[in-house]
Design a protein around this motif. Structure first.
Motif, mmCIF file in Angstrom:
data_model
loop_
_atom_site.group_PDB
_atom_site.id
_atom_site.type_symbol
_atom_site.label_atom_id
_atom_site.label_comp_id
_atom_site.label_asym_id
_atom_site.label_seq_id
_atom_site.Cartn_x
_atom_site.Cartn_y
_atom_site.Cartn_z
ATOM 1 N N SER A 2 0.840 -1.197 0.000
ATOM 2 C CA SER A 2 0.000 0.000 0.000
ATOM 3 C C SER A 2 0.874 1.245 0.000
ATOM 4 O O SER A 2 1.960 1.264 0.570
ATOM 5 C CB SER A 2 -0.899 0.006 1.240
ATOM 6 O OG SER A 2 -1.778 -1.098 1.225
ATOM 7 N N THR A 3 0.368 2.301 -0.624
ATOM 8 C CA THR A 3 1.085 3.566 -0.628
ATOM 9 C C THR A 3 0.748 4.375 0.620
ATOM 10 O O THR A 3 -0.207 4.076 1.345
ATOM 11 C CB THR A 3 0.721 4.398 -1.864
ATOM 12 O OG1 THR A 3 -0.675 4.728 -1.791
ATOM 13 C CG2 THR A 3 1.025 3.649 -3.153
ATOM 14 N N PHE A 4 1.528 5.427 0.832
ATOM 15 C CA PHE A 4 1.242 6.355 1.928
ATOM 16 C C PHE A 4 -0.132 6.989 1.733
ATOM 17 O O PHE A 4 -0.866 7.199 2.704
ATOM 18 C CB PHE A 4 2.341 7.420 1.975
ATOM 19 C CG PHE A 4 2.229 8.386 3.123
ATOM 20 C CD1 PHE A 4 1.834 7.985 4.375
ATOM 21 C CD2 PHE A 4 2.541 9.730 2.938
ATOM 22 C CE1 PHE A 4 1.743 8.880 5.434
ATOM 23 C CE2 PHE A 4 2.463 10.632 3.978
ATOM 24 C CZ PHE A 4 2.059 10.215 5.230
ATOM 25 N N ARG A 5 -0.481 7.291 0.494
ATOM 26 C CA ARG A 5 -1.801 7.851 0.188
ATOM 27 C C ARG A 5 -2.899 6.928 0.700
ATOM 28 O O ARG A 5 -3.871 7.373 1.333
ATOM 29 C CB ARG A 5 -1.915 8.048 -1.329
ATOM 30 C CG ARG A 5 -3.265 8.501 -1.823
ATOM 31 C CD ARG A 5 -3.261 8.709 -3.331
ATOM 32 N NE ARG A 5 -2.906 7.494 -4.064
ATOM 33 C CZ ARG A 5 -1.757 7.328 -4.712
ATOM 34 N NH1 ARG A 5 -0.843 8.277 -4.734
ATOM 35 N NH2 ARG A 5 -1.518 6.193 -5.373
ATOM 36 N N GLY A 10 -7.001 5.233 4.797
ATOM 37 C CA GLY A 10 -7.588 4.186 5.618
ATOM 38 C C GLY A 10 -7.378 4.343 7.110
ATOM 39 O O GLY A 10 -7.869 3.524 7.898
ATOM 40 N N ALA A 11 -6.685 5.398 7.520
ATOM 41 C CA ALA A 11 -6.343 5.563 8.935
ATOM 42 C C ALA A 11 -7.557 5.962 9.762
ATOM 43 O O ALA A 11 -8.358 6.807 9.353
ATOM 44 C CB ALA A 11 -5.249 6.603 9.084
ATOM 45 N N GLN A 12 -7.672 5.350 10.928
ATOM 46 C CA GLN A 12 -8.734 5.693 11.870
ATOM 47 C C GLN A 12 -8.271 6.684 12.933
ATOM 48 O O GLN A 12 -9.082 7.180 13.720
ATOM 49 C CB GLN A 12 -9.238 4.417 12.560
ATOM 50 C CG GLN A 12 -9.770 3.370 11.598
ATOM 51 C CD GLN A 12 -10.939 3.875 10.782
ATOM 52 O OE1 GLN A 12 -11.914 4.395 11.327
ATOM 53 N NE2 GLN A 12 -10.855 3.715 9.464
ATOM 54 N N ALA A 13 -6.980 6.968 12.942
ATOM 55 C CA ALA A 13 -6.387 7.899 13.908
ATOM 56 C C ALA A 13 -5.118 8.451 13.273
ATOM 57 O O ALA A 13 -4.620 7.898 12.282
ATOM 58 C CB ALA A 13 -6.074 7.182 15.222
ATOM 59 N N GLY A 86 12.547 0.975 -6.149
ATOM 60 C CA GLY A 86 11.414 0.325 -5.512
ATOM 61 C C GLY A 86 10.773 1.117 -4.394
ATOM 62 O O GLY A 86 9.798 0.648 -3.788
ATOM 63 N N ALA A 87 11.287 2.304 -4.088
ATOM 64 C CA ALA A 87 10.599 3.163 -3.125
ATOM 65 C C ALA A 87 9.258 3.577 -3.724
ATOM 66 O O ALA A 87 9.183 3.944 -4.896
ATOM 67 C CB ALA A 87 11.440 4.393 -2.806
ATOM 68 N N GLN A 88 8.220 3.516 -2.929
ATOM 69 C CA GLN A 88 6.895 3.876 -3.422
ATOM 70 C C GLN A 88 6.447 5.250 -2.944
ATOM 71 O O GLN A 88 5.600 5.875 -3.601
ATOM 72 C CB GLN A 88 5.865 2.851 -2.955
ATOM 73 C CG GLN A 88 5.993 1.494 -3.609
ATOM 74 C CD GLN A 88 4.888 0.568 -3.160
ATOM 75 O OE1 GLN A 88 5.080 -0.254 -2.277
ATOM 76 N NE2 GLN A 88 3.721 0.705 -3.758
ATOM 77 N N ASN A 89 6.979 5.698 -1.841
ATOM 78 C CA ASN A 89 6.471 6.911 -1.202
ATOM 79 C C ASN A 89 7.592 7.932 -1.070
ATOM 80 O O ASN A 89 8.521 7.744 -0.286
ATOM 81 C CB ASN A 89 5.897 6.575 0.176
ATOM 82 C CG ASN A 89 4.865 5.452 0.086
ATOM 83 O OD1 ASN A 89 3.866 5.588 -0.593
ATOM 84 N ND2 ASN A 89 5.134 4.338 0.760
ATOM 85 N N LEU A 90 7.484 9.005 -1.830
ATOM 86 C CA LEU A 90 8.503 10.036 -1.844
ATOM 87 C C LEU A 90 8.147 11.168 -0.896
ATOM 88 O O LEU A 90 6.978 11.579 -0.815
ATOM 89 C CB LEU A 90 8.656 10.633 -3.242
ATOM 90 C CG LEU A 90 9.235 9.777 -4.350
ATOM 91 C CD1 LEU A 90 9.217 10.570 -5.644
ATOM 92 C CD2 LEU A 90 10.648 9.337 -4.011
ATOM 93 N N LEU A 91 9.172 11.697 -0.235
ATOM 94 C CA LEU A 91 9.055 12.976 0.463
ATOM 95 C C LEU A 91 10.072 13.906 -0.183
ATOM 96 O O LEU A 91 11.273 13.615 -0.188
ATOM 97 C CB LEU A 91 9.334 12.829 1.956
ATOM 98 C CG LEU A 91 9.373 14.141 2.756
ATOM 99 C CD1 LEU A 91 8.037 14.873 2.671
ATOM 100 C CD2 LEU A 91 9.757 13.888 4.202
#
Length: 265
Positions: A2-5, A10-13, A86-91
């Motif tokens: 899953s991505t950070f997006r 999907g986060a509940q908190a 293979g990094a999926q989530n960039l900052l």
């Protein structure tokens, strides 16, 4: 993965993250196994080259943690290499304008067809871990679903432009860095100055009003509590190197102080 997006959606908190700033895959695995939701690998200030990033990604992949990689700069060449690895989530650091944010998004995207998305990422996926060397069917066409882009606000100009930055299509989240922000405001090393705190709060409000998730680097508990109460969707609360530095100091401090006191009698 899953991505950070997707993790944010999907986060509940609010999500809680830790930094891997040491460049150590062992430290990354320890952080990833801590129960943290997020692991941020620092390629900007950490001693991490592109090839050294791979064992860190391997180590973290065994744990239920979302791994982000902070690239050294908003550079399409570096972004291409990190994504191909293979990094999926960039900052992406030091994003101060909407144009900066658009450049980061373009660098993370493959070119589209006529009238479709703009992108400048070089197409070498068959040779790269990102597509598992061609084993992910349709990777080039569907690459946007495998990649997320978070941009970092850490200058006074960026705070002023926060709403426009957050509104850029393809920006999935915004991360606020109070330390560099303090420096840009004339308070180097003093992120607790009230003017800096007010700027952080203003940026949180602007990004949330634009409809994007916002996070803050908050190594002090009070800062984390304040930012979460204001609506931050994620916070980073410690780094491997600071935990080792402060923990090692605390481990020896009591006995050293006791020895000093005994020697003084």
């Amino acid at each position: 993965m899953s991505t950070f997006r997707e993790a944010l959606a999907g986060a509940q908190a609010p999500l809680v993250g830790l930094w891997n700033a040491s460049g150590s895959a062992v430290a990354a695995e320890i952080m990833a196994g801590s129960g943290a939701d997020l692991l941020l690998v620092d390629g900007e200030h950490g001693p991490i080259t592109v090839s050294e990033l791979l064992p860190i990604l391997h180590a973290a992949a065994a744990y239920p943690v979302t791994t982000l990689v902070r690239v050294p700069w908003n550079d399409p060449v570096i972004i291409k290499q990190v994504l191909d690895l293979g990094a999926q989530n960039l900052l992406v650091p030091m994003v101060s304008t909407a144009d900066d944010a658009r450049a980061a998004v373009r660098a993370a995207r493959y070119p589209g067809g006529p009238g479709e998305r703009e992108g400048t990422r070089g197409i070498g996926s068959a040779l790269a871990r990102s597509s598992r060397w061609g084993r992910i069917a349709g990777y080039v066409q569907g690459a946007d679903s495998h990649v997320s882009v978070t941009v970092q606000i850490e200058t006074a100009d960026a705070v002023a432009n926060a709403a426009e930055i957050a509104a850029v299509e393809g920006v999935d989240a915004v991360f606020i860095g109070p330390t560099d922000l303090a420096g840009s405001m004339g308070f180097p090393g003093r992120p607790s100055e009230q003017a800096v705190v007010d700027a952080v709060d203003a940026a949180i409000d602007a990004v949330r009003a634009a409809g994007k998730p916002v996070g803050v680097n908050t190594f002090a508990e009070a800062d984390a509590d304040r930012c979460i109460a204001r609506g931050a969707a994620f916070v980073f609360v410690a780094a491997d190197v600071t935990l080792m530095a402060r923990g090692s100091e605390a481990a020896v401090a009591r006995l050293k102080q006791a020895r000093t006191e005994a020697d003084s009698y």
